[in-house]
Design a protein around this motif. Sequence first.
Motif, PDB file in Angstrom:
ATOM      1  N   ALA A  57      -5.735   3.559   5.261  1.00  0.00           N
ATOM      2  CA  ALA A  57      -5.246   4.929   5.104  1.00  0.00           C
ATOM      3  C   ALA A  57      -3.921   4.991   4.345  1.00  0.00           C
TER       4      ALA A  57
ATOM      5  N   GLU B  36     -12.021   9.541  14.843  1.00  0.00           N
ATOM      6  CA  GLU B  36     -12.010   9.840  13.412  1.00  0.00           C
ATOM      7  C   GLU B  36     -13.353  10.444  13.015  1.00  0.00           C
TER       8      GLU B  36
ATOM      9  N   GLN C  37      -9.378  13.381  11.602  1.00  0.00           N
ATOM     10  CA  GLN C  37      -9.022  12.652  12.820  1.00  0.00           C
ATOM     11  C   GLN C  37      -8.549  13.641  13.872  1.00  0.00           C
TER      12      GLN C  37
ATOM     13  N   ARG D 199     -12.523  -1.539  16.508  1.00  0.00           N
ATOM     14  CA  ARG D 199     -12.602  -0.568  15.428  1.00  0.00           C
ATOM     15  C   ARG D 199     -13.710  -0.913  14.431  1.00  0.00           C
TER      16      ARG D 199
ATOM     17  N   GLN E 222      -7.267   7.152  19.503  1.00  0.00           N
ATOM     18  CA  GLN E 222      -7.169   6.658  18.125  1.00  0.00           C
ATOM     19  C   GLN E 222      -8.530   6.543  17.439  1.00  0.00           C
TER      20      GLN E 222
ATOM     21  N   ASP F 131       0.817  -1.223   0.000  1.00  0.00           N
ATOM     22  CA  ASP F 131       0.000   0.000   0.000  1.00  0.00           C
ATOM     23  C   ASP F 131       0.846   1.267   0.000  1.00  0.00           C
TER      24      ASP F 131
ATOM     25  N   ARG G 222     -11.019  11.986   4.927  1.00  0.00           N
ATOM     26  CA  ARG G 222     -10.803  11.541   6.288  1.00  0.00           C
ATOM     27  C   ARG G 222     -10.448  12.701   7.192  1.00  0.00           C
TER      28      ARG G 222
ATOM     29  N   TYR H  59      -4.283   2.258  13.853  1.00  0.00           N
ATOM     30  CA  TYR H  59      -4.589   3.159  12.747  1.00  0.00           C
ATOM     31  C   TYR H  59      -5.432   2.419  11.723  1.00  0.00           C
ATOM     32  N   SER H  60      -6.119   3.179  10.920  1.00  0.00           N
ATOM     33  CA  SER H  60      -6.992   2.594   9.908  1.00  0.00           C
ATOM     34  C   SER H  60      -6.167   1.796   8.905  1.00  0.00           C
ATOM     35  N   ALA H  61      -6.649   0.593   8.567  1.00  0.00           N
ATOM     36  CA  ALA H  61      -5.907  -0.264   7.639  1.00  0.00           C
ATOM     37  C   ALA H  61      -5.984   0.248   6.208  1.00  0.00           C
TER      38      ALA H  61
END
Lengths: 297, 545
Positions: free
Chosen positions: B457, A253, A240, A179, A250, A30, A238, B453-455
């Motif tokens: 992002a 968001e 946060q 989450r 965390q 990624d 996004r 953290y967001s996977a």
Amino acid sequence: MGPIAKRWARRAGVVAALGALAVLLSACSDFNLRTAVPPDAASVQGQASRNIYDIVFVIGAAVFFLVEGLILFAVLRYRRRAGDDELPPQIHGNNRLEIIWTAIPIAIVLALFVLSWQTLNTVDARTPTPPVRIGVVAFQWQWQFVYAPDGVRWEDCGAPANKGRCVTVFGTPPAGGDRSKWTPPTMHVPVDETVELQMHSTDVIHSFYVPAFLYQRDITPRKDQVIQFTADRIGIYRGQCTQFCGLYHQFMEFQVQVESKADYVAWLQQELTPPRSPSAAPSASGPAGSPAVSAAP
Amino acid sequence: MATTALRPAATYRTGLYEWLTTTDHKKIGILYTFNSLILFLIGGIFALAVRTELAQPGLQFMTEATYNQMFTMHASVMIFWVVIPFLAGFGNYLVPLMIGAPDMAFPRINALSFWLLPLSAMIALLGFPLGGAASAGWTSYSPLVQAKFSTGPGTDLWIVALTLVGTSSILGAINFLVTIFKMRAPGMTLFRMPVFVWTILVTSVLVLMGTPVLTSALIMLYIDRNLGGSFFNTALAGGNAILWQNVFWFYSHPAVYIMILPAMGIVSEVIPTFSRKPLFGYKAFVFATAGIGALGFSVWAHHMFTTGSVYLPFFSLMTFLIAVPTGVKMFNWVATMFRGKIRFTTAMLYAVGFLSLFLIGGINGAFLASVPVDYHVHATYFIVAHIHYVLFGGSIMGIFAGLYYWWPKMFGRKLNEGLGKIHFVGIFIGMNLTFFPMHLMGISGMPRRIADYSATAGWNDLNLLATIGGFTIAASMLPFLWNVFITLRGGEPAGDDPWEGNTLEWATSSPPPPYNFDHLPPIRSERPVFDRRHANDVPSLTAGH
Ligand SMILES: [Cu+2]
């Protein structure tokens, strides 16, 4: 090891290290070069910040390559050869050189300061009559976005007289730290219109940050903050909390949905019309312990 | 006091009792060094915990509560019990030697300054067995740090511990200033002092002006938490959360200079020695150090650009300006190497590592001086990258340069150079693997201090890379520790002056006797030992200023 073997060992080490780095980078799924620059700005103010970022980046990169190049050159060129016992020339300084390398950095940082200040005036510019005002309430560990009709302060939305006239957006609370069981709240804003956020914290310091706007602002208890922005690109961005605010920091968001004026008005209408459609934000009850909006000072 | 003290008749005992009761500045300096090394390992374990948890999205190894303690205690330990005392330890060991003095001005206060450190570290770490260490971040912003939001004894222990550290620093600073101003050997004028001594002098002034502010703020915070005070507690009338940030950063920004100036001083001793040249622009360097110290008190609010409570242009301008004396120093170091004859000992590698990494920490600092850029990257991982290029790439690299450079003086034996170079390569690669990706996380918007953290992002692989880097740094410490172990048991004897040094510590034995010197060489420049070594050379080579 002899000097030649040493040199080859060193080269092999460098090649191995670079190879390992390349393997690591190519194994990255990624990672892409988009992360190497700030996000494409989705607001007028963000674009101004991006422009000054790019200027600072170019100058910073130039200084980096110049000085790192000088260091590398000195290190490679002026190695002491084996058996060379003669002292090099004992140079104590050079006034002209030292004045030059003081004056040039002063000129650079002053230029950067002036450019930054000008940009700051764009980013922090305020209009007295923003077409959209939204109340933002930050609390451990959630956000609420409150839309009040013209002439009503968002803080007064809880008053009986204003029942049914305001829209309040909640997210669902973090469920036991999971989450996946949590949806962040979405702030709807119209594109190309100045939006004012009137931000309030009910407990500790939080910070409102939308990377695509290249902007963050702390929300300190007893110090309500007012910011304005003009989103100029339709999309969902996004956001946060960036100020560490305790156990579930965390999870703070949210999203900003920038949409056409027509879509924005339609969304607002739909939220105001009972009964709500099933897709609407679950605004019936806030997270446990969340403040009633009317309780806000 | 005689500056050429005679050897006392008493034996030079090295038993445990002697170490516990010593007032010898050299032994105290060594105690500082080992105490800091142990806490470096402890703080490093906290860092590994953070990196392990962040390797992948999702919470795998610890709860948020544990994670928050880990990053809080990592920063607290590294700042207050590693970098600051490590450098103070070098100051303790070296300042009297470098100015030709027999000891510090107040030897017993010196011992007190040291012993407050292990005591306070234990108090801070006591939080873990007592139900949780401090977890509000090393900045402990109010109201999060107030009793309502930070329950348990960890925060109070942290406050008490930092108050003791502050006391230790203040006592140490007074001691350094009196020693430097009153105990220099004949001929050792201020402008013949080694640059390292200058950096300790300026640092001590910063400590003396800044630390009492933090210490009193901590006492006020304790009153807020335990006695119903409302200095910073916004739940009560009059409590002001921004006030805490002002007083905290009034100390803690100068603290960055407290943590970097002595490291610059170390590098300014190492580079001239191994380039076989004097430091280029000695006086400019001294003025730049003083300039950083003076400007250092006018930039604290650049930590508060996003609060909406500070006058932005002023603090932006001052922050930009402080880059100038730092840049001057960088050019001085590079010019010192130019036309030199450089020997790449481990110490020199670390000094060059300092230059190339601290450069990045300076440049990414200039990004933060620009308020609109700071609006974007403040409180993101960009800040984490910046601070680590300054404090790891700068201070820690400088500290290791100093360790390899002065270890032979401290113990009479050289650390193994081969192991040292492995250590350097590992730490250099690991350091960049860990902290460079954090720039990219930051500018793409990843906040600091999040346990997860967001996977989606785009931060997964950068985080994995940083974690691999963290473990690379940890692995590189193994050859170092082994090196220390085998050297203490019998390394290569160093002799008095193994590197052909310039300054007075190389004019005495390794390790030096109690009270340091039997006799001193004449001091006619900032390089008395160089002058003595080359007294019979061609005059043009050794001409001083
Ligand atoms: Cu928050």
